[in-house]
Design an enzyme around this catalytic site. Structure first.
Site, PDB file in Angstrom:
ATOM      1  N   TYR A 185       0.837  -1.200   0.000  1.00 29.79           N
ATOM      2  CA  TYR A 185       0.000   0.000   0.000  1.00 29.79           C
ATOM      3  C   TYR A 185       0.872   1.251   0.000  1.00 29.79           C
ATOM      4  O   TYR A 185       1.977   1.259   0.564  1.00 29.79           O
ATOM      5  CB  TYR A 185      -0.906   0.028   1.233  1.00 29.79           C
ATOM      6  CG  TYR A 185      -2.021  -0.969   1.195  1.00 29.79           C
ATOM      7  CD1 TYR A 185      -3.246  -0.649   0.629  1.00 29.79           C
ATOM      8  CD2 TYR A 185      -1.858  -2.238   1.729  1.00 29.79           C
ATOM      9  CE1 TYR A 185      -4.291  -1.570   0.597  1.00 29.79           C
ATOM     10  CE2 TYR A 185      -2.890  -3.172   1.698  1.00 29.79           C
ATOM     11  CZ  TYR A 185      -4.104  -2.821   1.133  1.00 29.79           C
ATOM     12  OH  TYR A 185      -5.127  -3.736   1.096  1.00 29.79           O
ATOM     13  N   TYR A 219      -0.200 -10.075  -0.081  1.00 27.60           N
ATOM     14  CA  TYR A 219       0.823  -9.574   0.842  1.00 27.60           C
ATOM     15  C   TYR A 219       0.706 -10.269   2.203  1.00 27.60           C
ATOM     16  O   TYR A 219      -0.365 -10.726   2.595  1.00 27.60           O
ATOM     17  CB  TYR A 219       0.712  -8.052   1.000  1.00 27.60           C
ATOM     18  CG  TYR A 219      -0.620  -7.556   1.520  1.00 27.60           C
ATOM     19  CD1 TYR A 219      -0.917  -7.518   2.875  1.00 27.60           C
ATOM     20  CD2 TYR A 219      -1.581  -7.078   0.627  1.00 27.60           C
ATOM     21  CE1 TYR A 219      -2.126  -7.046   3.335  1.00 27.60           C
ATOM     22  CE2 TYR A 219      -2.797  -6.601   1.072  1.00 27.60           C
ATOM     23  CZ  TYR A 219      -3.068  -6.589   2.425  1.00 27.60           C
ATOM     24  OH  TYR A 219      -4.278  -6.121   2.882  1.00 27.60           O
ATOM     25  N   ARG A 262      -2.677 -12.260   2.670  1.00 23.77           N
ATOM     26  CA  ARG A 262      -3.992 -11.831   2.203  1.00 23.77           C
ATOM     27  C   ARG A 262      -4.147 -12.114   0.714  1.00 23.77           C
ATOM     28  O   ARG A 262      -3.240 -11.872  -0.071  1.00 23.77           O
ATOM     29  CB  ARG A 262      -4.189 -10.325   2.430  1.00 23.77           C
ATOM     30  CG  ARG A 262      -4.145  -9.875   3.853  1.00 23.77           C
ATOM     31  CD  ARG A 262      -5.473  -9.688   4.547  1.00 23.77           C
ATOM     32  NE  ARG A 262      -6.637 -10.295   4.023  1.00 23.77           N
ATOM     33  CZ  ARG A 262      -7.715  -9.627   3.581  1.00 23.77           C
ATOM     34  NH1 ARG A 262      -7.721  -8.320   3.598  1.00 23.77           N
ATOM     35  NH2 ARG A 262      -8.786 -10.259   3.139  1.00 23.77           N
ATOM     36  N   HIS A 275      -7.155  -8.428  -3.401  1.00 24.69           N
ATOM     37  CA  HIS A 275      -8.464  -7.851  -3.087  1.00 24.69           C
ATOM     38  C   HIS A 275      -8.447  -6.338  -3.268  1.00 24.69           C
ATOM     39  O   HIS A 275      -7.383  -5.705  -3.252  1.00 24.69           O
ATOM     40  CB  HIS A 275      -8.890  -8.202  -1.655  1.00 24.69           C
ATOM     41  CG  HIS A 275      -8.006  -7.613  -0.600  1.00 24.69           C
ATOM     42  ND1 HIS A 275      -6.797  -8.175  -0.245  1.00 24.69           N
ATOM     43  CD2 HIS A 275      -8.147  -6.504   0.179  1.00 24.69           C
ATOM     44  CE1 HIS A 275      -6.230  -7.454   0.702  1.00 24.69           C
ATOM     45  NE2 HIS A 275      -7.031  -6.416   0.979  1.00 24.69           N
ATOM     46  N   HIS A 301     -10.545  -2.882  -1.692  1.00 25.88           N
ATOM     47  CA  HIS A 301     -11.457  -2.371  -0.659  1.00 25.88           C
ATOM     48  C   HIS A 301     -12.461  -1.402  -1.286  1.00 25.88           C
ATOM     49  O   HIS A 301     -12.105  -0.602  -2.159  1.00 25.88           O
ATOM     50  CB  HIS A 301     -10.676  -1.626   0.425  1.00 25.88           C
ATOM     51  CG  HIS A 301      -9.684  -2.469   1.161  1.00 25.88           C
ATOM     52  ND1 HIS A 301      -9.989  -3.162   2.306  1.00 25.88           N
ATOM     53  CD2 HIS A 301      -8.373  -2.735   0.903  1.00 25.88           C
ATOM     54  CE1 HIS A 301      -8.920  -3.815   2.735  1.00 25.88           C
ATOM     55  NE2 HIS A 301      -7.924  -3.569   1.892  1.00 25.88           N
TER      56      HIS A 301
END
Length: 234
Positions: free
Chosen positions: A105, A144, A154, A157, A159
């Site tokens: 991120y 990640y 994870r 995906h 959000h």
């Protein structure tokens, strides 16, 4: 016997519990006391009224940032936002955030040892049209590690935050990709008790959305309420 119109609460098992032992953060921050019901006011029922004026340059196409093009598989995501009766929800604001193609991120709190992409910020937004439809272009996010438990990763995906008239507060959910082998191992995805509800968190490849030699297309519909609601609170 026809189904009665009106508000229908999500069926049991659609949304995850507020505290799910396999998802460590919910144990730390989930409410320990019973919730207090607050009746919505008129302004919350009828508003807010959102429109495309809330969008910023680059919100609809996240593949370009800071004067360059992001690295990774370019994808198009489209779908509809619908109410419990299948009617389109227009002028709903969808805010989107995600990791880059390497699974990192663009924020200081992310300590994953993966490269940052200087041309991918990972944040966008879109407003549904009169048919409740939305569409944006981005890069397929990478998996990640997240230290929830040993060797925890994870799945890929994106959000979503959904906000619009009558929602009272924004709804948070996550979109996953069908066939991701990490899904059976992910405590957040599996915190949704109902198996059919979990399937509604999956985006499917749609070749009618795919642009030849440019971007793969995925379809992800969001149902706000009722027995077929998309799980939220994740």
């Amino acid at each position: 016997m026809s189904e009665l119109n009106g508000y229908r609460h999500p069926a049991e098992g659609i949304n995850p519990p507020r505290i799910f032992p396999g998802y460590e953060s919910t144990v730390k921050r989930g409410p320990k006391q019973p919730l207090v019901k607050v009746e919505p006011t008129l302004s919350e029922i009828t508003g807010p009224n959102l429109g495309k004026e809330y969008l910023r340059p680059g919100d609809l196409d996240m593949t370009h940032y800071n004067g360059g093009e992001a690295v990774g598989q370019r994808i198009i995501v489209t779908g509809h936002v619908l109410d419990e009766d299948g009617r389109p929800v227009r002028d709903a604001l969808l805010e989107i955030w995600q990791a880059n193609s390497c699974g990192r991120y663009h924020n200081d709190g992310d300590q994953h040892d993966a490269p940052l992409d200087p041309h991918f910020y990972g944040k966008g937004a879109v407003v549904t049209d009169g048919n409740g439809e939305y569409r944006f272009v981005t890069i397929k996010p990478g998996a990640y590690p997240w230290r929830n438990h040993y060797n925890a990763w994870r799945p890929n995906h994106i959000h979503y935050s959904i906000f619009g008239a009558g929602l009272a507060t924004r709804l948070i959910t996550q979109m996953y990709f069908s066939g991701d082998p990490l899904l059976p191992l992910d405590p957040i995805f599996n915190s949704v008790p109902d198996a059919q509800a979990r399937q509604r968190l999956l985006a499917d490849l749609d070749m009618s959305v795919t642009v030849p030699e440019s971007a793969l297309g995925y379809r992800f519909d969001i149902v706000l309420r009722g027995r077929n609601a998309t799980p939220t609170g994740i």
